[in-house]
Design a protein around this motif. Structure first.
Motif, PDB file in Angstrom:
ATOM      1  N   GLN A 158      11.623  -4.459   1.176  1.00 55.48           N
ATOM      2  CA  GLN A 158      10.899  -5.571   0.548  1.00 55.48           C
ATOM      3  C   GLN A 158      10.406  -6.573   1.597  1.00 55.48           C
ATOM      4  O   GLN A 158       9.314  -7.135   1.469  1.00 55.48           O
ATOM      5  CB  GLN A 158      11.755  -6.260  -0.515  1.00 55.48           C
ATOM      6  N   ILE A 190       7.264  -5.039   2.975  1.00 55.74           N
ATOM      7  CA  ILE A 190       6.163  -5.178   2.020  1.00 55.74           C
ATOM      8  C   ILE A 190       5.674  -6.628   1.978  1.00 55.74           C
ATOM      9  O   ILE A 190       4.467  -6.888   1.988  1.00 55.74           O
ATOM     10  CB  ILE A 190       6.578  -4.664   0.629  1.00 55.74           C
ATOM     11  N   ASP A 191       6.596  -7.588   1.955  1.00 56.78           N
ATOM     12  CA  ASP A 191       6.216  -9.014   1.948  1.00 56.78           C
ATOM     13  C   ASP A 191       5.388  -9.388   3.173  1.00 56.78           C
ATOM     14  O   ASP A 191       4.569 -10.298   3.120  1.00 56.78           O
ATOM     15  CB  ASP A 191       7.462  -9.904   1.895  1.00 56.78           C
ATOM     16  N   GLN A 247      -0.586  -5.514   1.085  1.00 52.06           N
ATOM     17  CA  GLN A 247       0.675  -5.873   0.432  1.00 52.06           C
ATOM     18  C   GLN A 247       0.696  -5.348  -1.004  1.00 52.06           C
ATOM     19  O   GLN A 247       1.711  -4.825  -1.468  1.00 52.06           O
ATOM     20  CB  GLN A 247       0.871  -7.388   0.449  1.00 52.06           C
ATOM     21  N   ARG A 297       3.408  -2.727  -2.597  1.00 49.83           N
ATOM     22  CA  ARG A 297       4.172  -2.950  -3.838  1.00 49.83           C
ATOM     23  C   ARG A 297       3.941  -1.801  -4.825  1.00 49.83           C
ATOM     24  O   ARG A 297       4.872  -1.329  -5.481  1.00 49.83           O
ATOM     25  CB  ARG A 297       3.781  -4.273  -4.470  1.00 49.83           C
ATOM     26  N   GLN A 298       2.691  -1.362  -4.914  1.00 49.31           N
ATOM     27  CA  GLN A 298       2.344  -0.266  -5.821  1.00 49.31           C
ATOM     28  C   GLN A 298       3.042   1.027  -5.399  1.00 49.31           C
ATOM     29  O   GLN A 298       3.635   1.717  -6.236  1.00 49.31           O
ATOM     30  CB  GLN A 298       0.817  -0.109  -5.805  1.00 49.31           C
ATOM     31  N   ASP A 309       5.781   1.397  -3.565  1.00 51.18           N
ATOM     32  CA  ASP A 309       7.219   1.233  -3.768  1.00 51.18           C
ATOM     33  C   ASP A 309       7.580   1.393  -5.248  1.00 51.18           C
ATOM     34  O   ASP A 309       8.516   2.123  -5.590  1.00 51.18           O
ATOM     35  CB  ASP A 309       7.669  -0.129  -3.234  1.00 51.18           C
TER      36      ASP A 309
END
Length: 138
Positions: A28, A31-32, A39, A43-44, A46
């Motif tokens: 995370q 990703i952040d 980004q 998120r998609q 993950d």
């Protein structure tokens, strides 16, 4: 006094520099730290991986999120480049259909995801297939 929040270091192509770690937290953090539209792709990816393989294990190694089912055995990873996010399927040559990006390694195949261009149904199918194949020990 709270120290000021520091921005993550971005390596070439905008790939975040994130310390090695196991579990969801370092993934995370990666990703952040993904820049701009990437980004959202992170998120998609993950979310789709977790939905397709709820028991998935995660880690960040070499500034890259990895996903697998056994300790240090991985079926997929992704990494930021300037114009896309590169998804690595470690046993991609065994997937149907085979992901389009070829590799110098016989079994590895890539998927370059550009802004707004992820086929969620195909990606989810590949993830389900990949999770059933032997993982790559890294």
């Amino acid at each position: 006094m709270t120290p000021p929040k520091t921005e993550p270091v971005l390596l070439s192509g905008g790939n975040p520099q994130i310390a090695k770690g196991y579990g969801d937290a370092p993934v995370q953090a990666y990703i952040d730290a993904m820049p701009g539209w990437k980004q959202g792709i992170g998120r998609q990816l993950d979310a789709l991986i977790v939905a397709a393989v709820p028991e998935v294990q995660k880690a960040v190694k070499w500034n890259t999120p990895f996903y697998g089912l056994e300790n240090d055995s991985w079926f997929v990873a992704f990494h930021c480049f300037t114009n896309y996010v590169k998804v690595t399927f470690f046993q991609g040559a065994s997937l149907t259909p085979v992901p389009p990006g070829k590799s110098k390694q016989a079994n590895v195949r890539y998927l370059d995801v550009r802004e707004g261009a992820l086929d969620e149904a195909q990606f989810t199918d590949w993830i389900k297939q990949a999770s059933k194949l032997p993982g790559e020990k890294l």
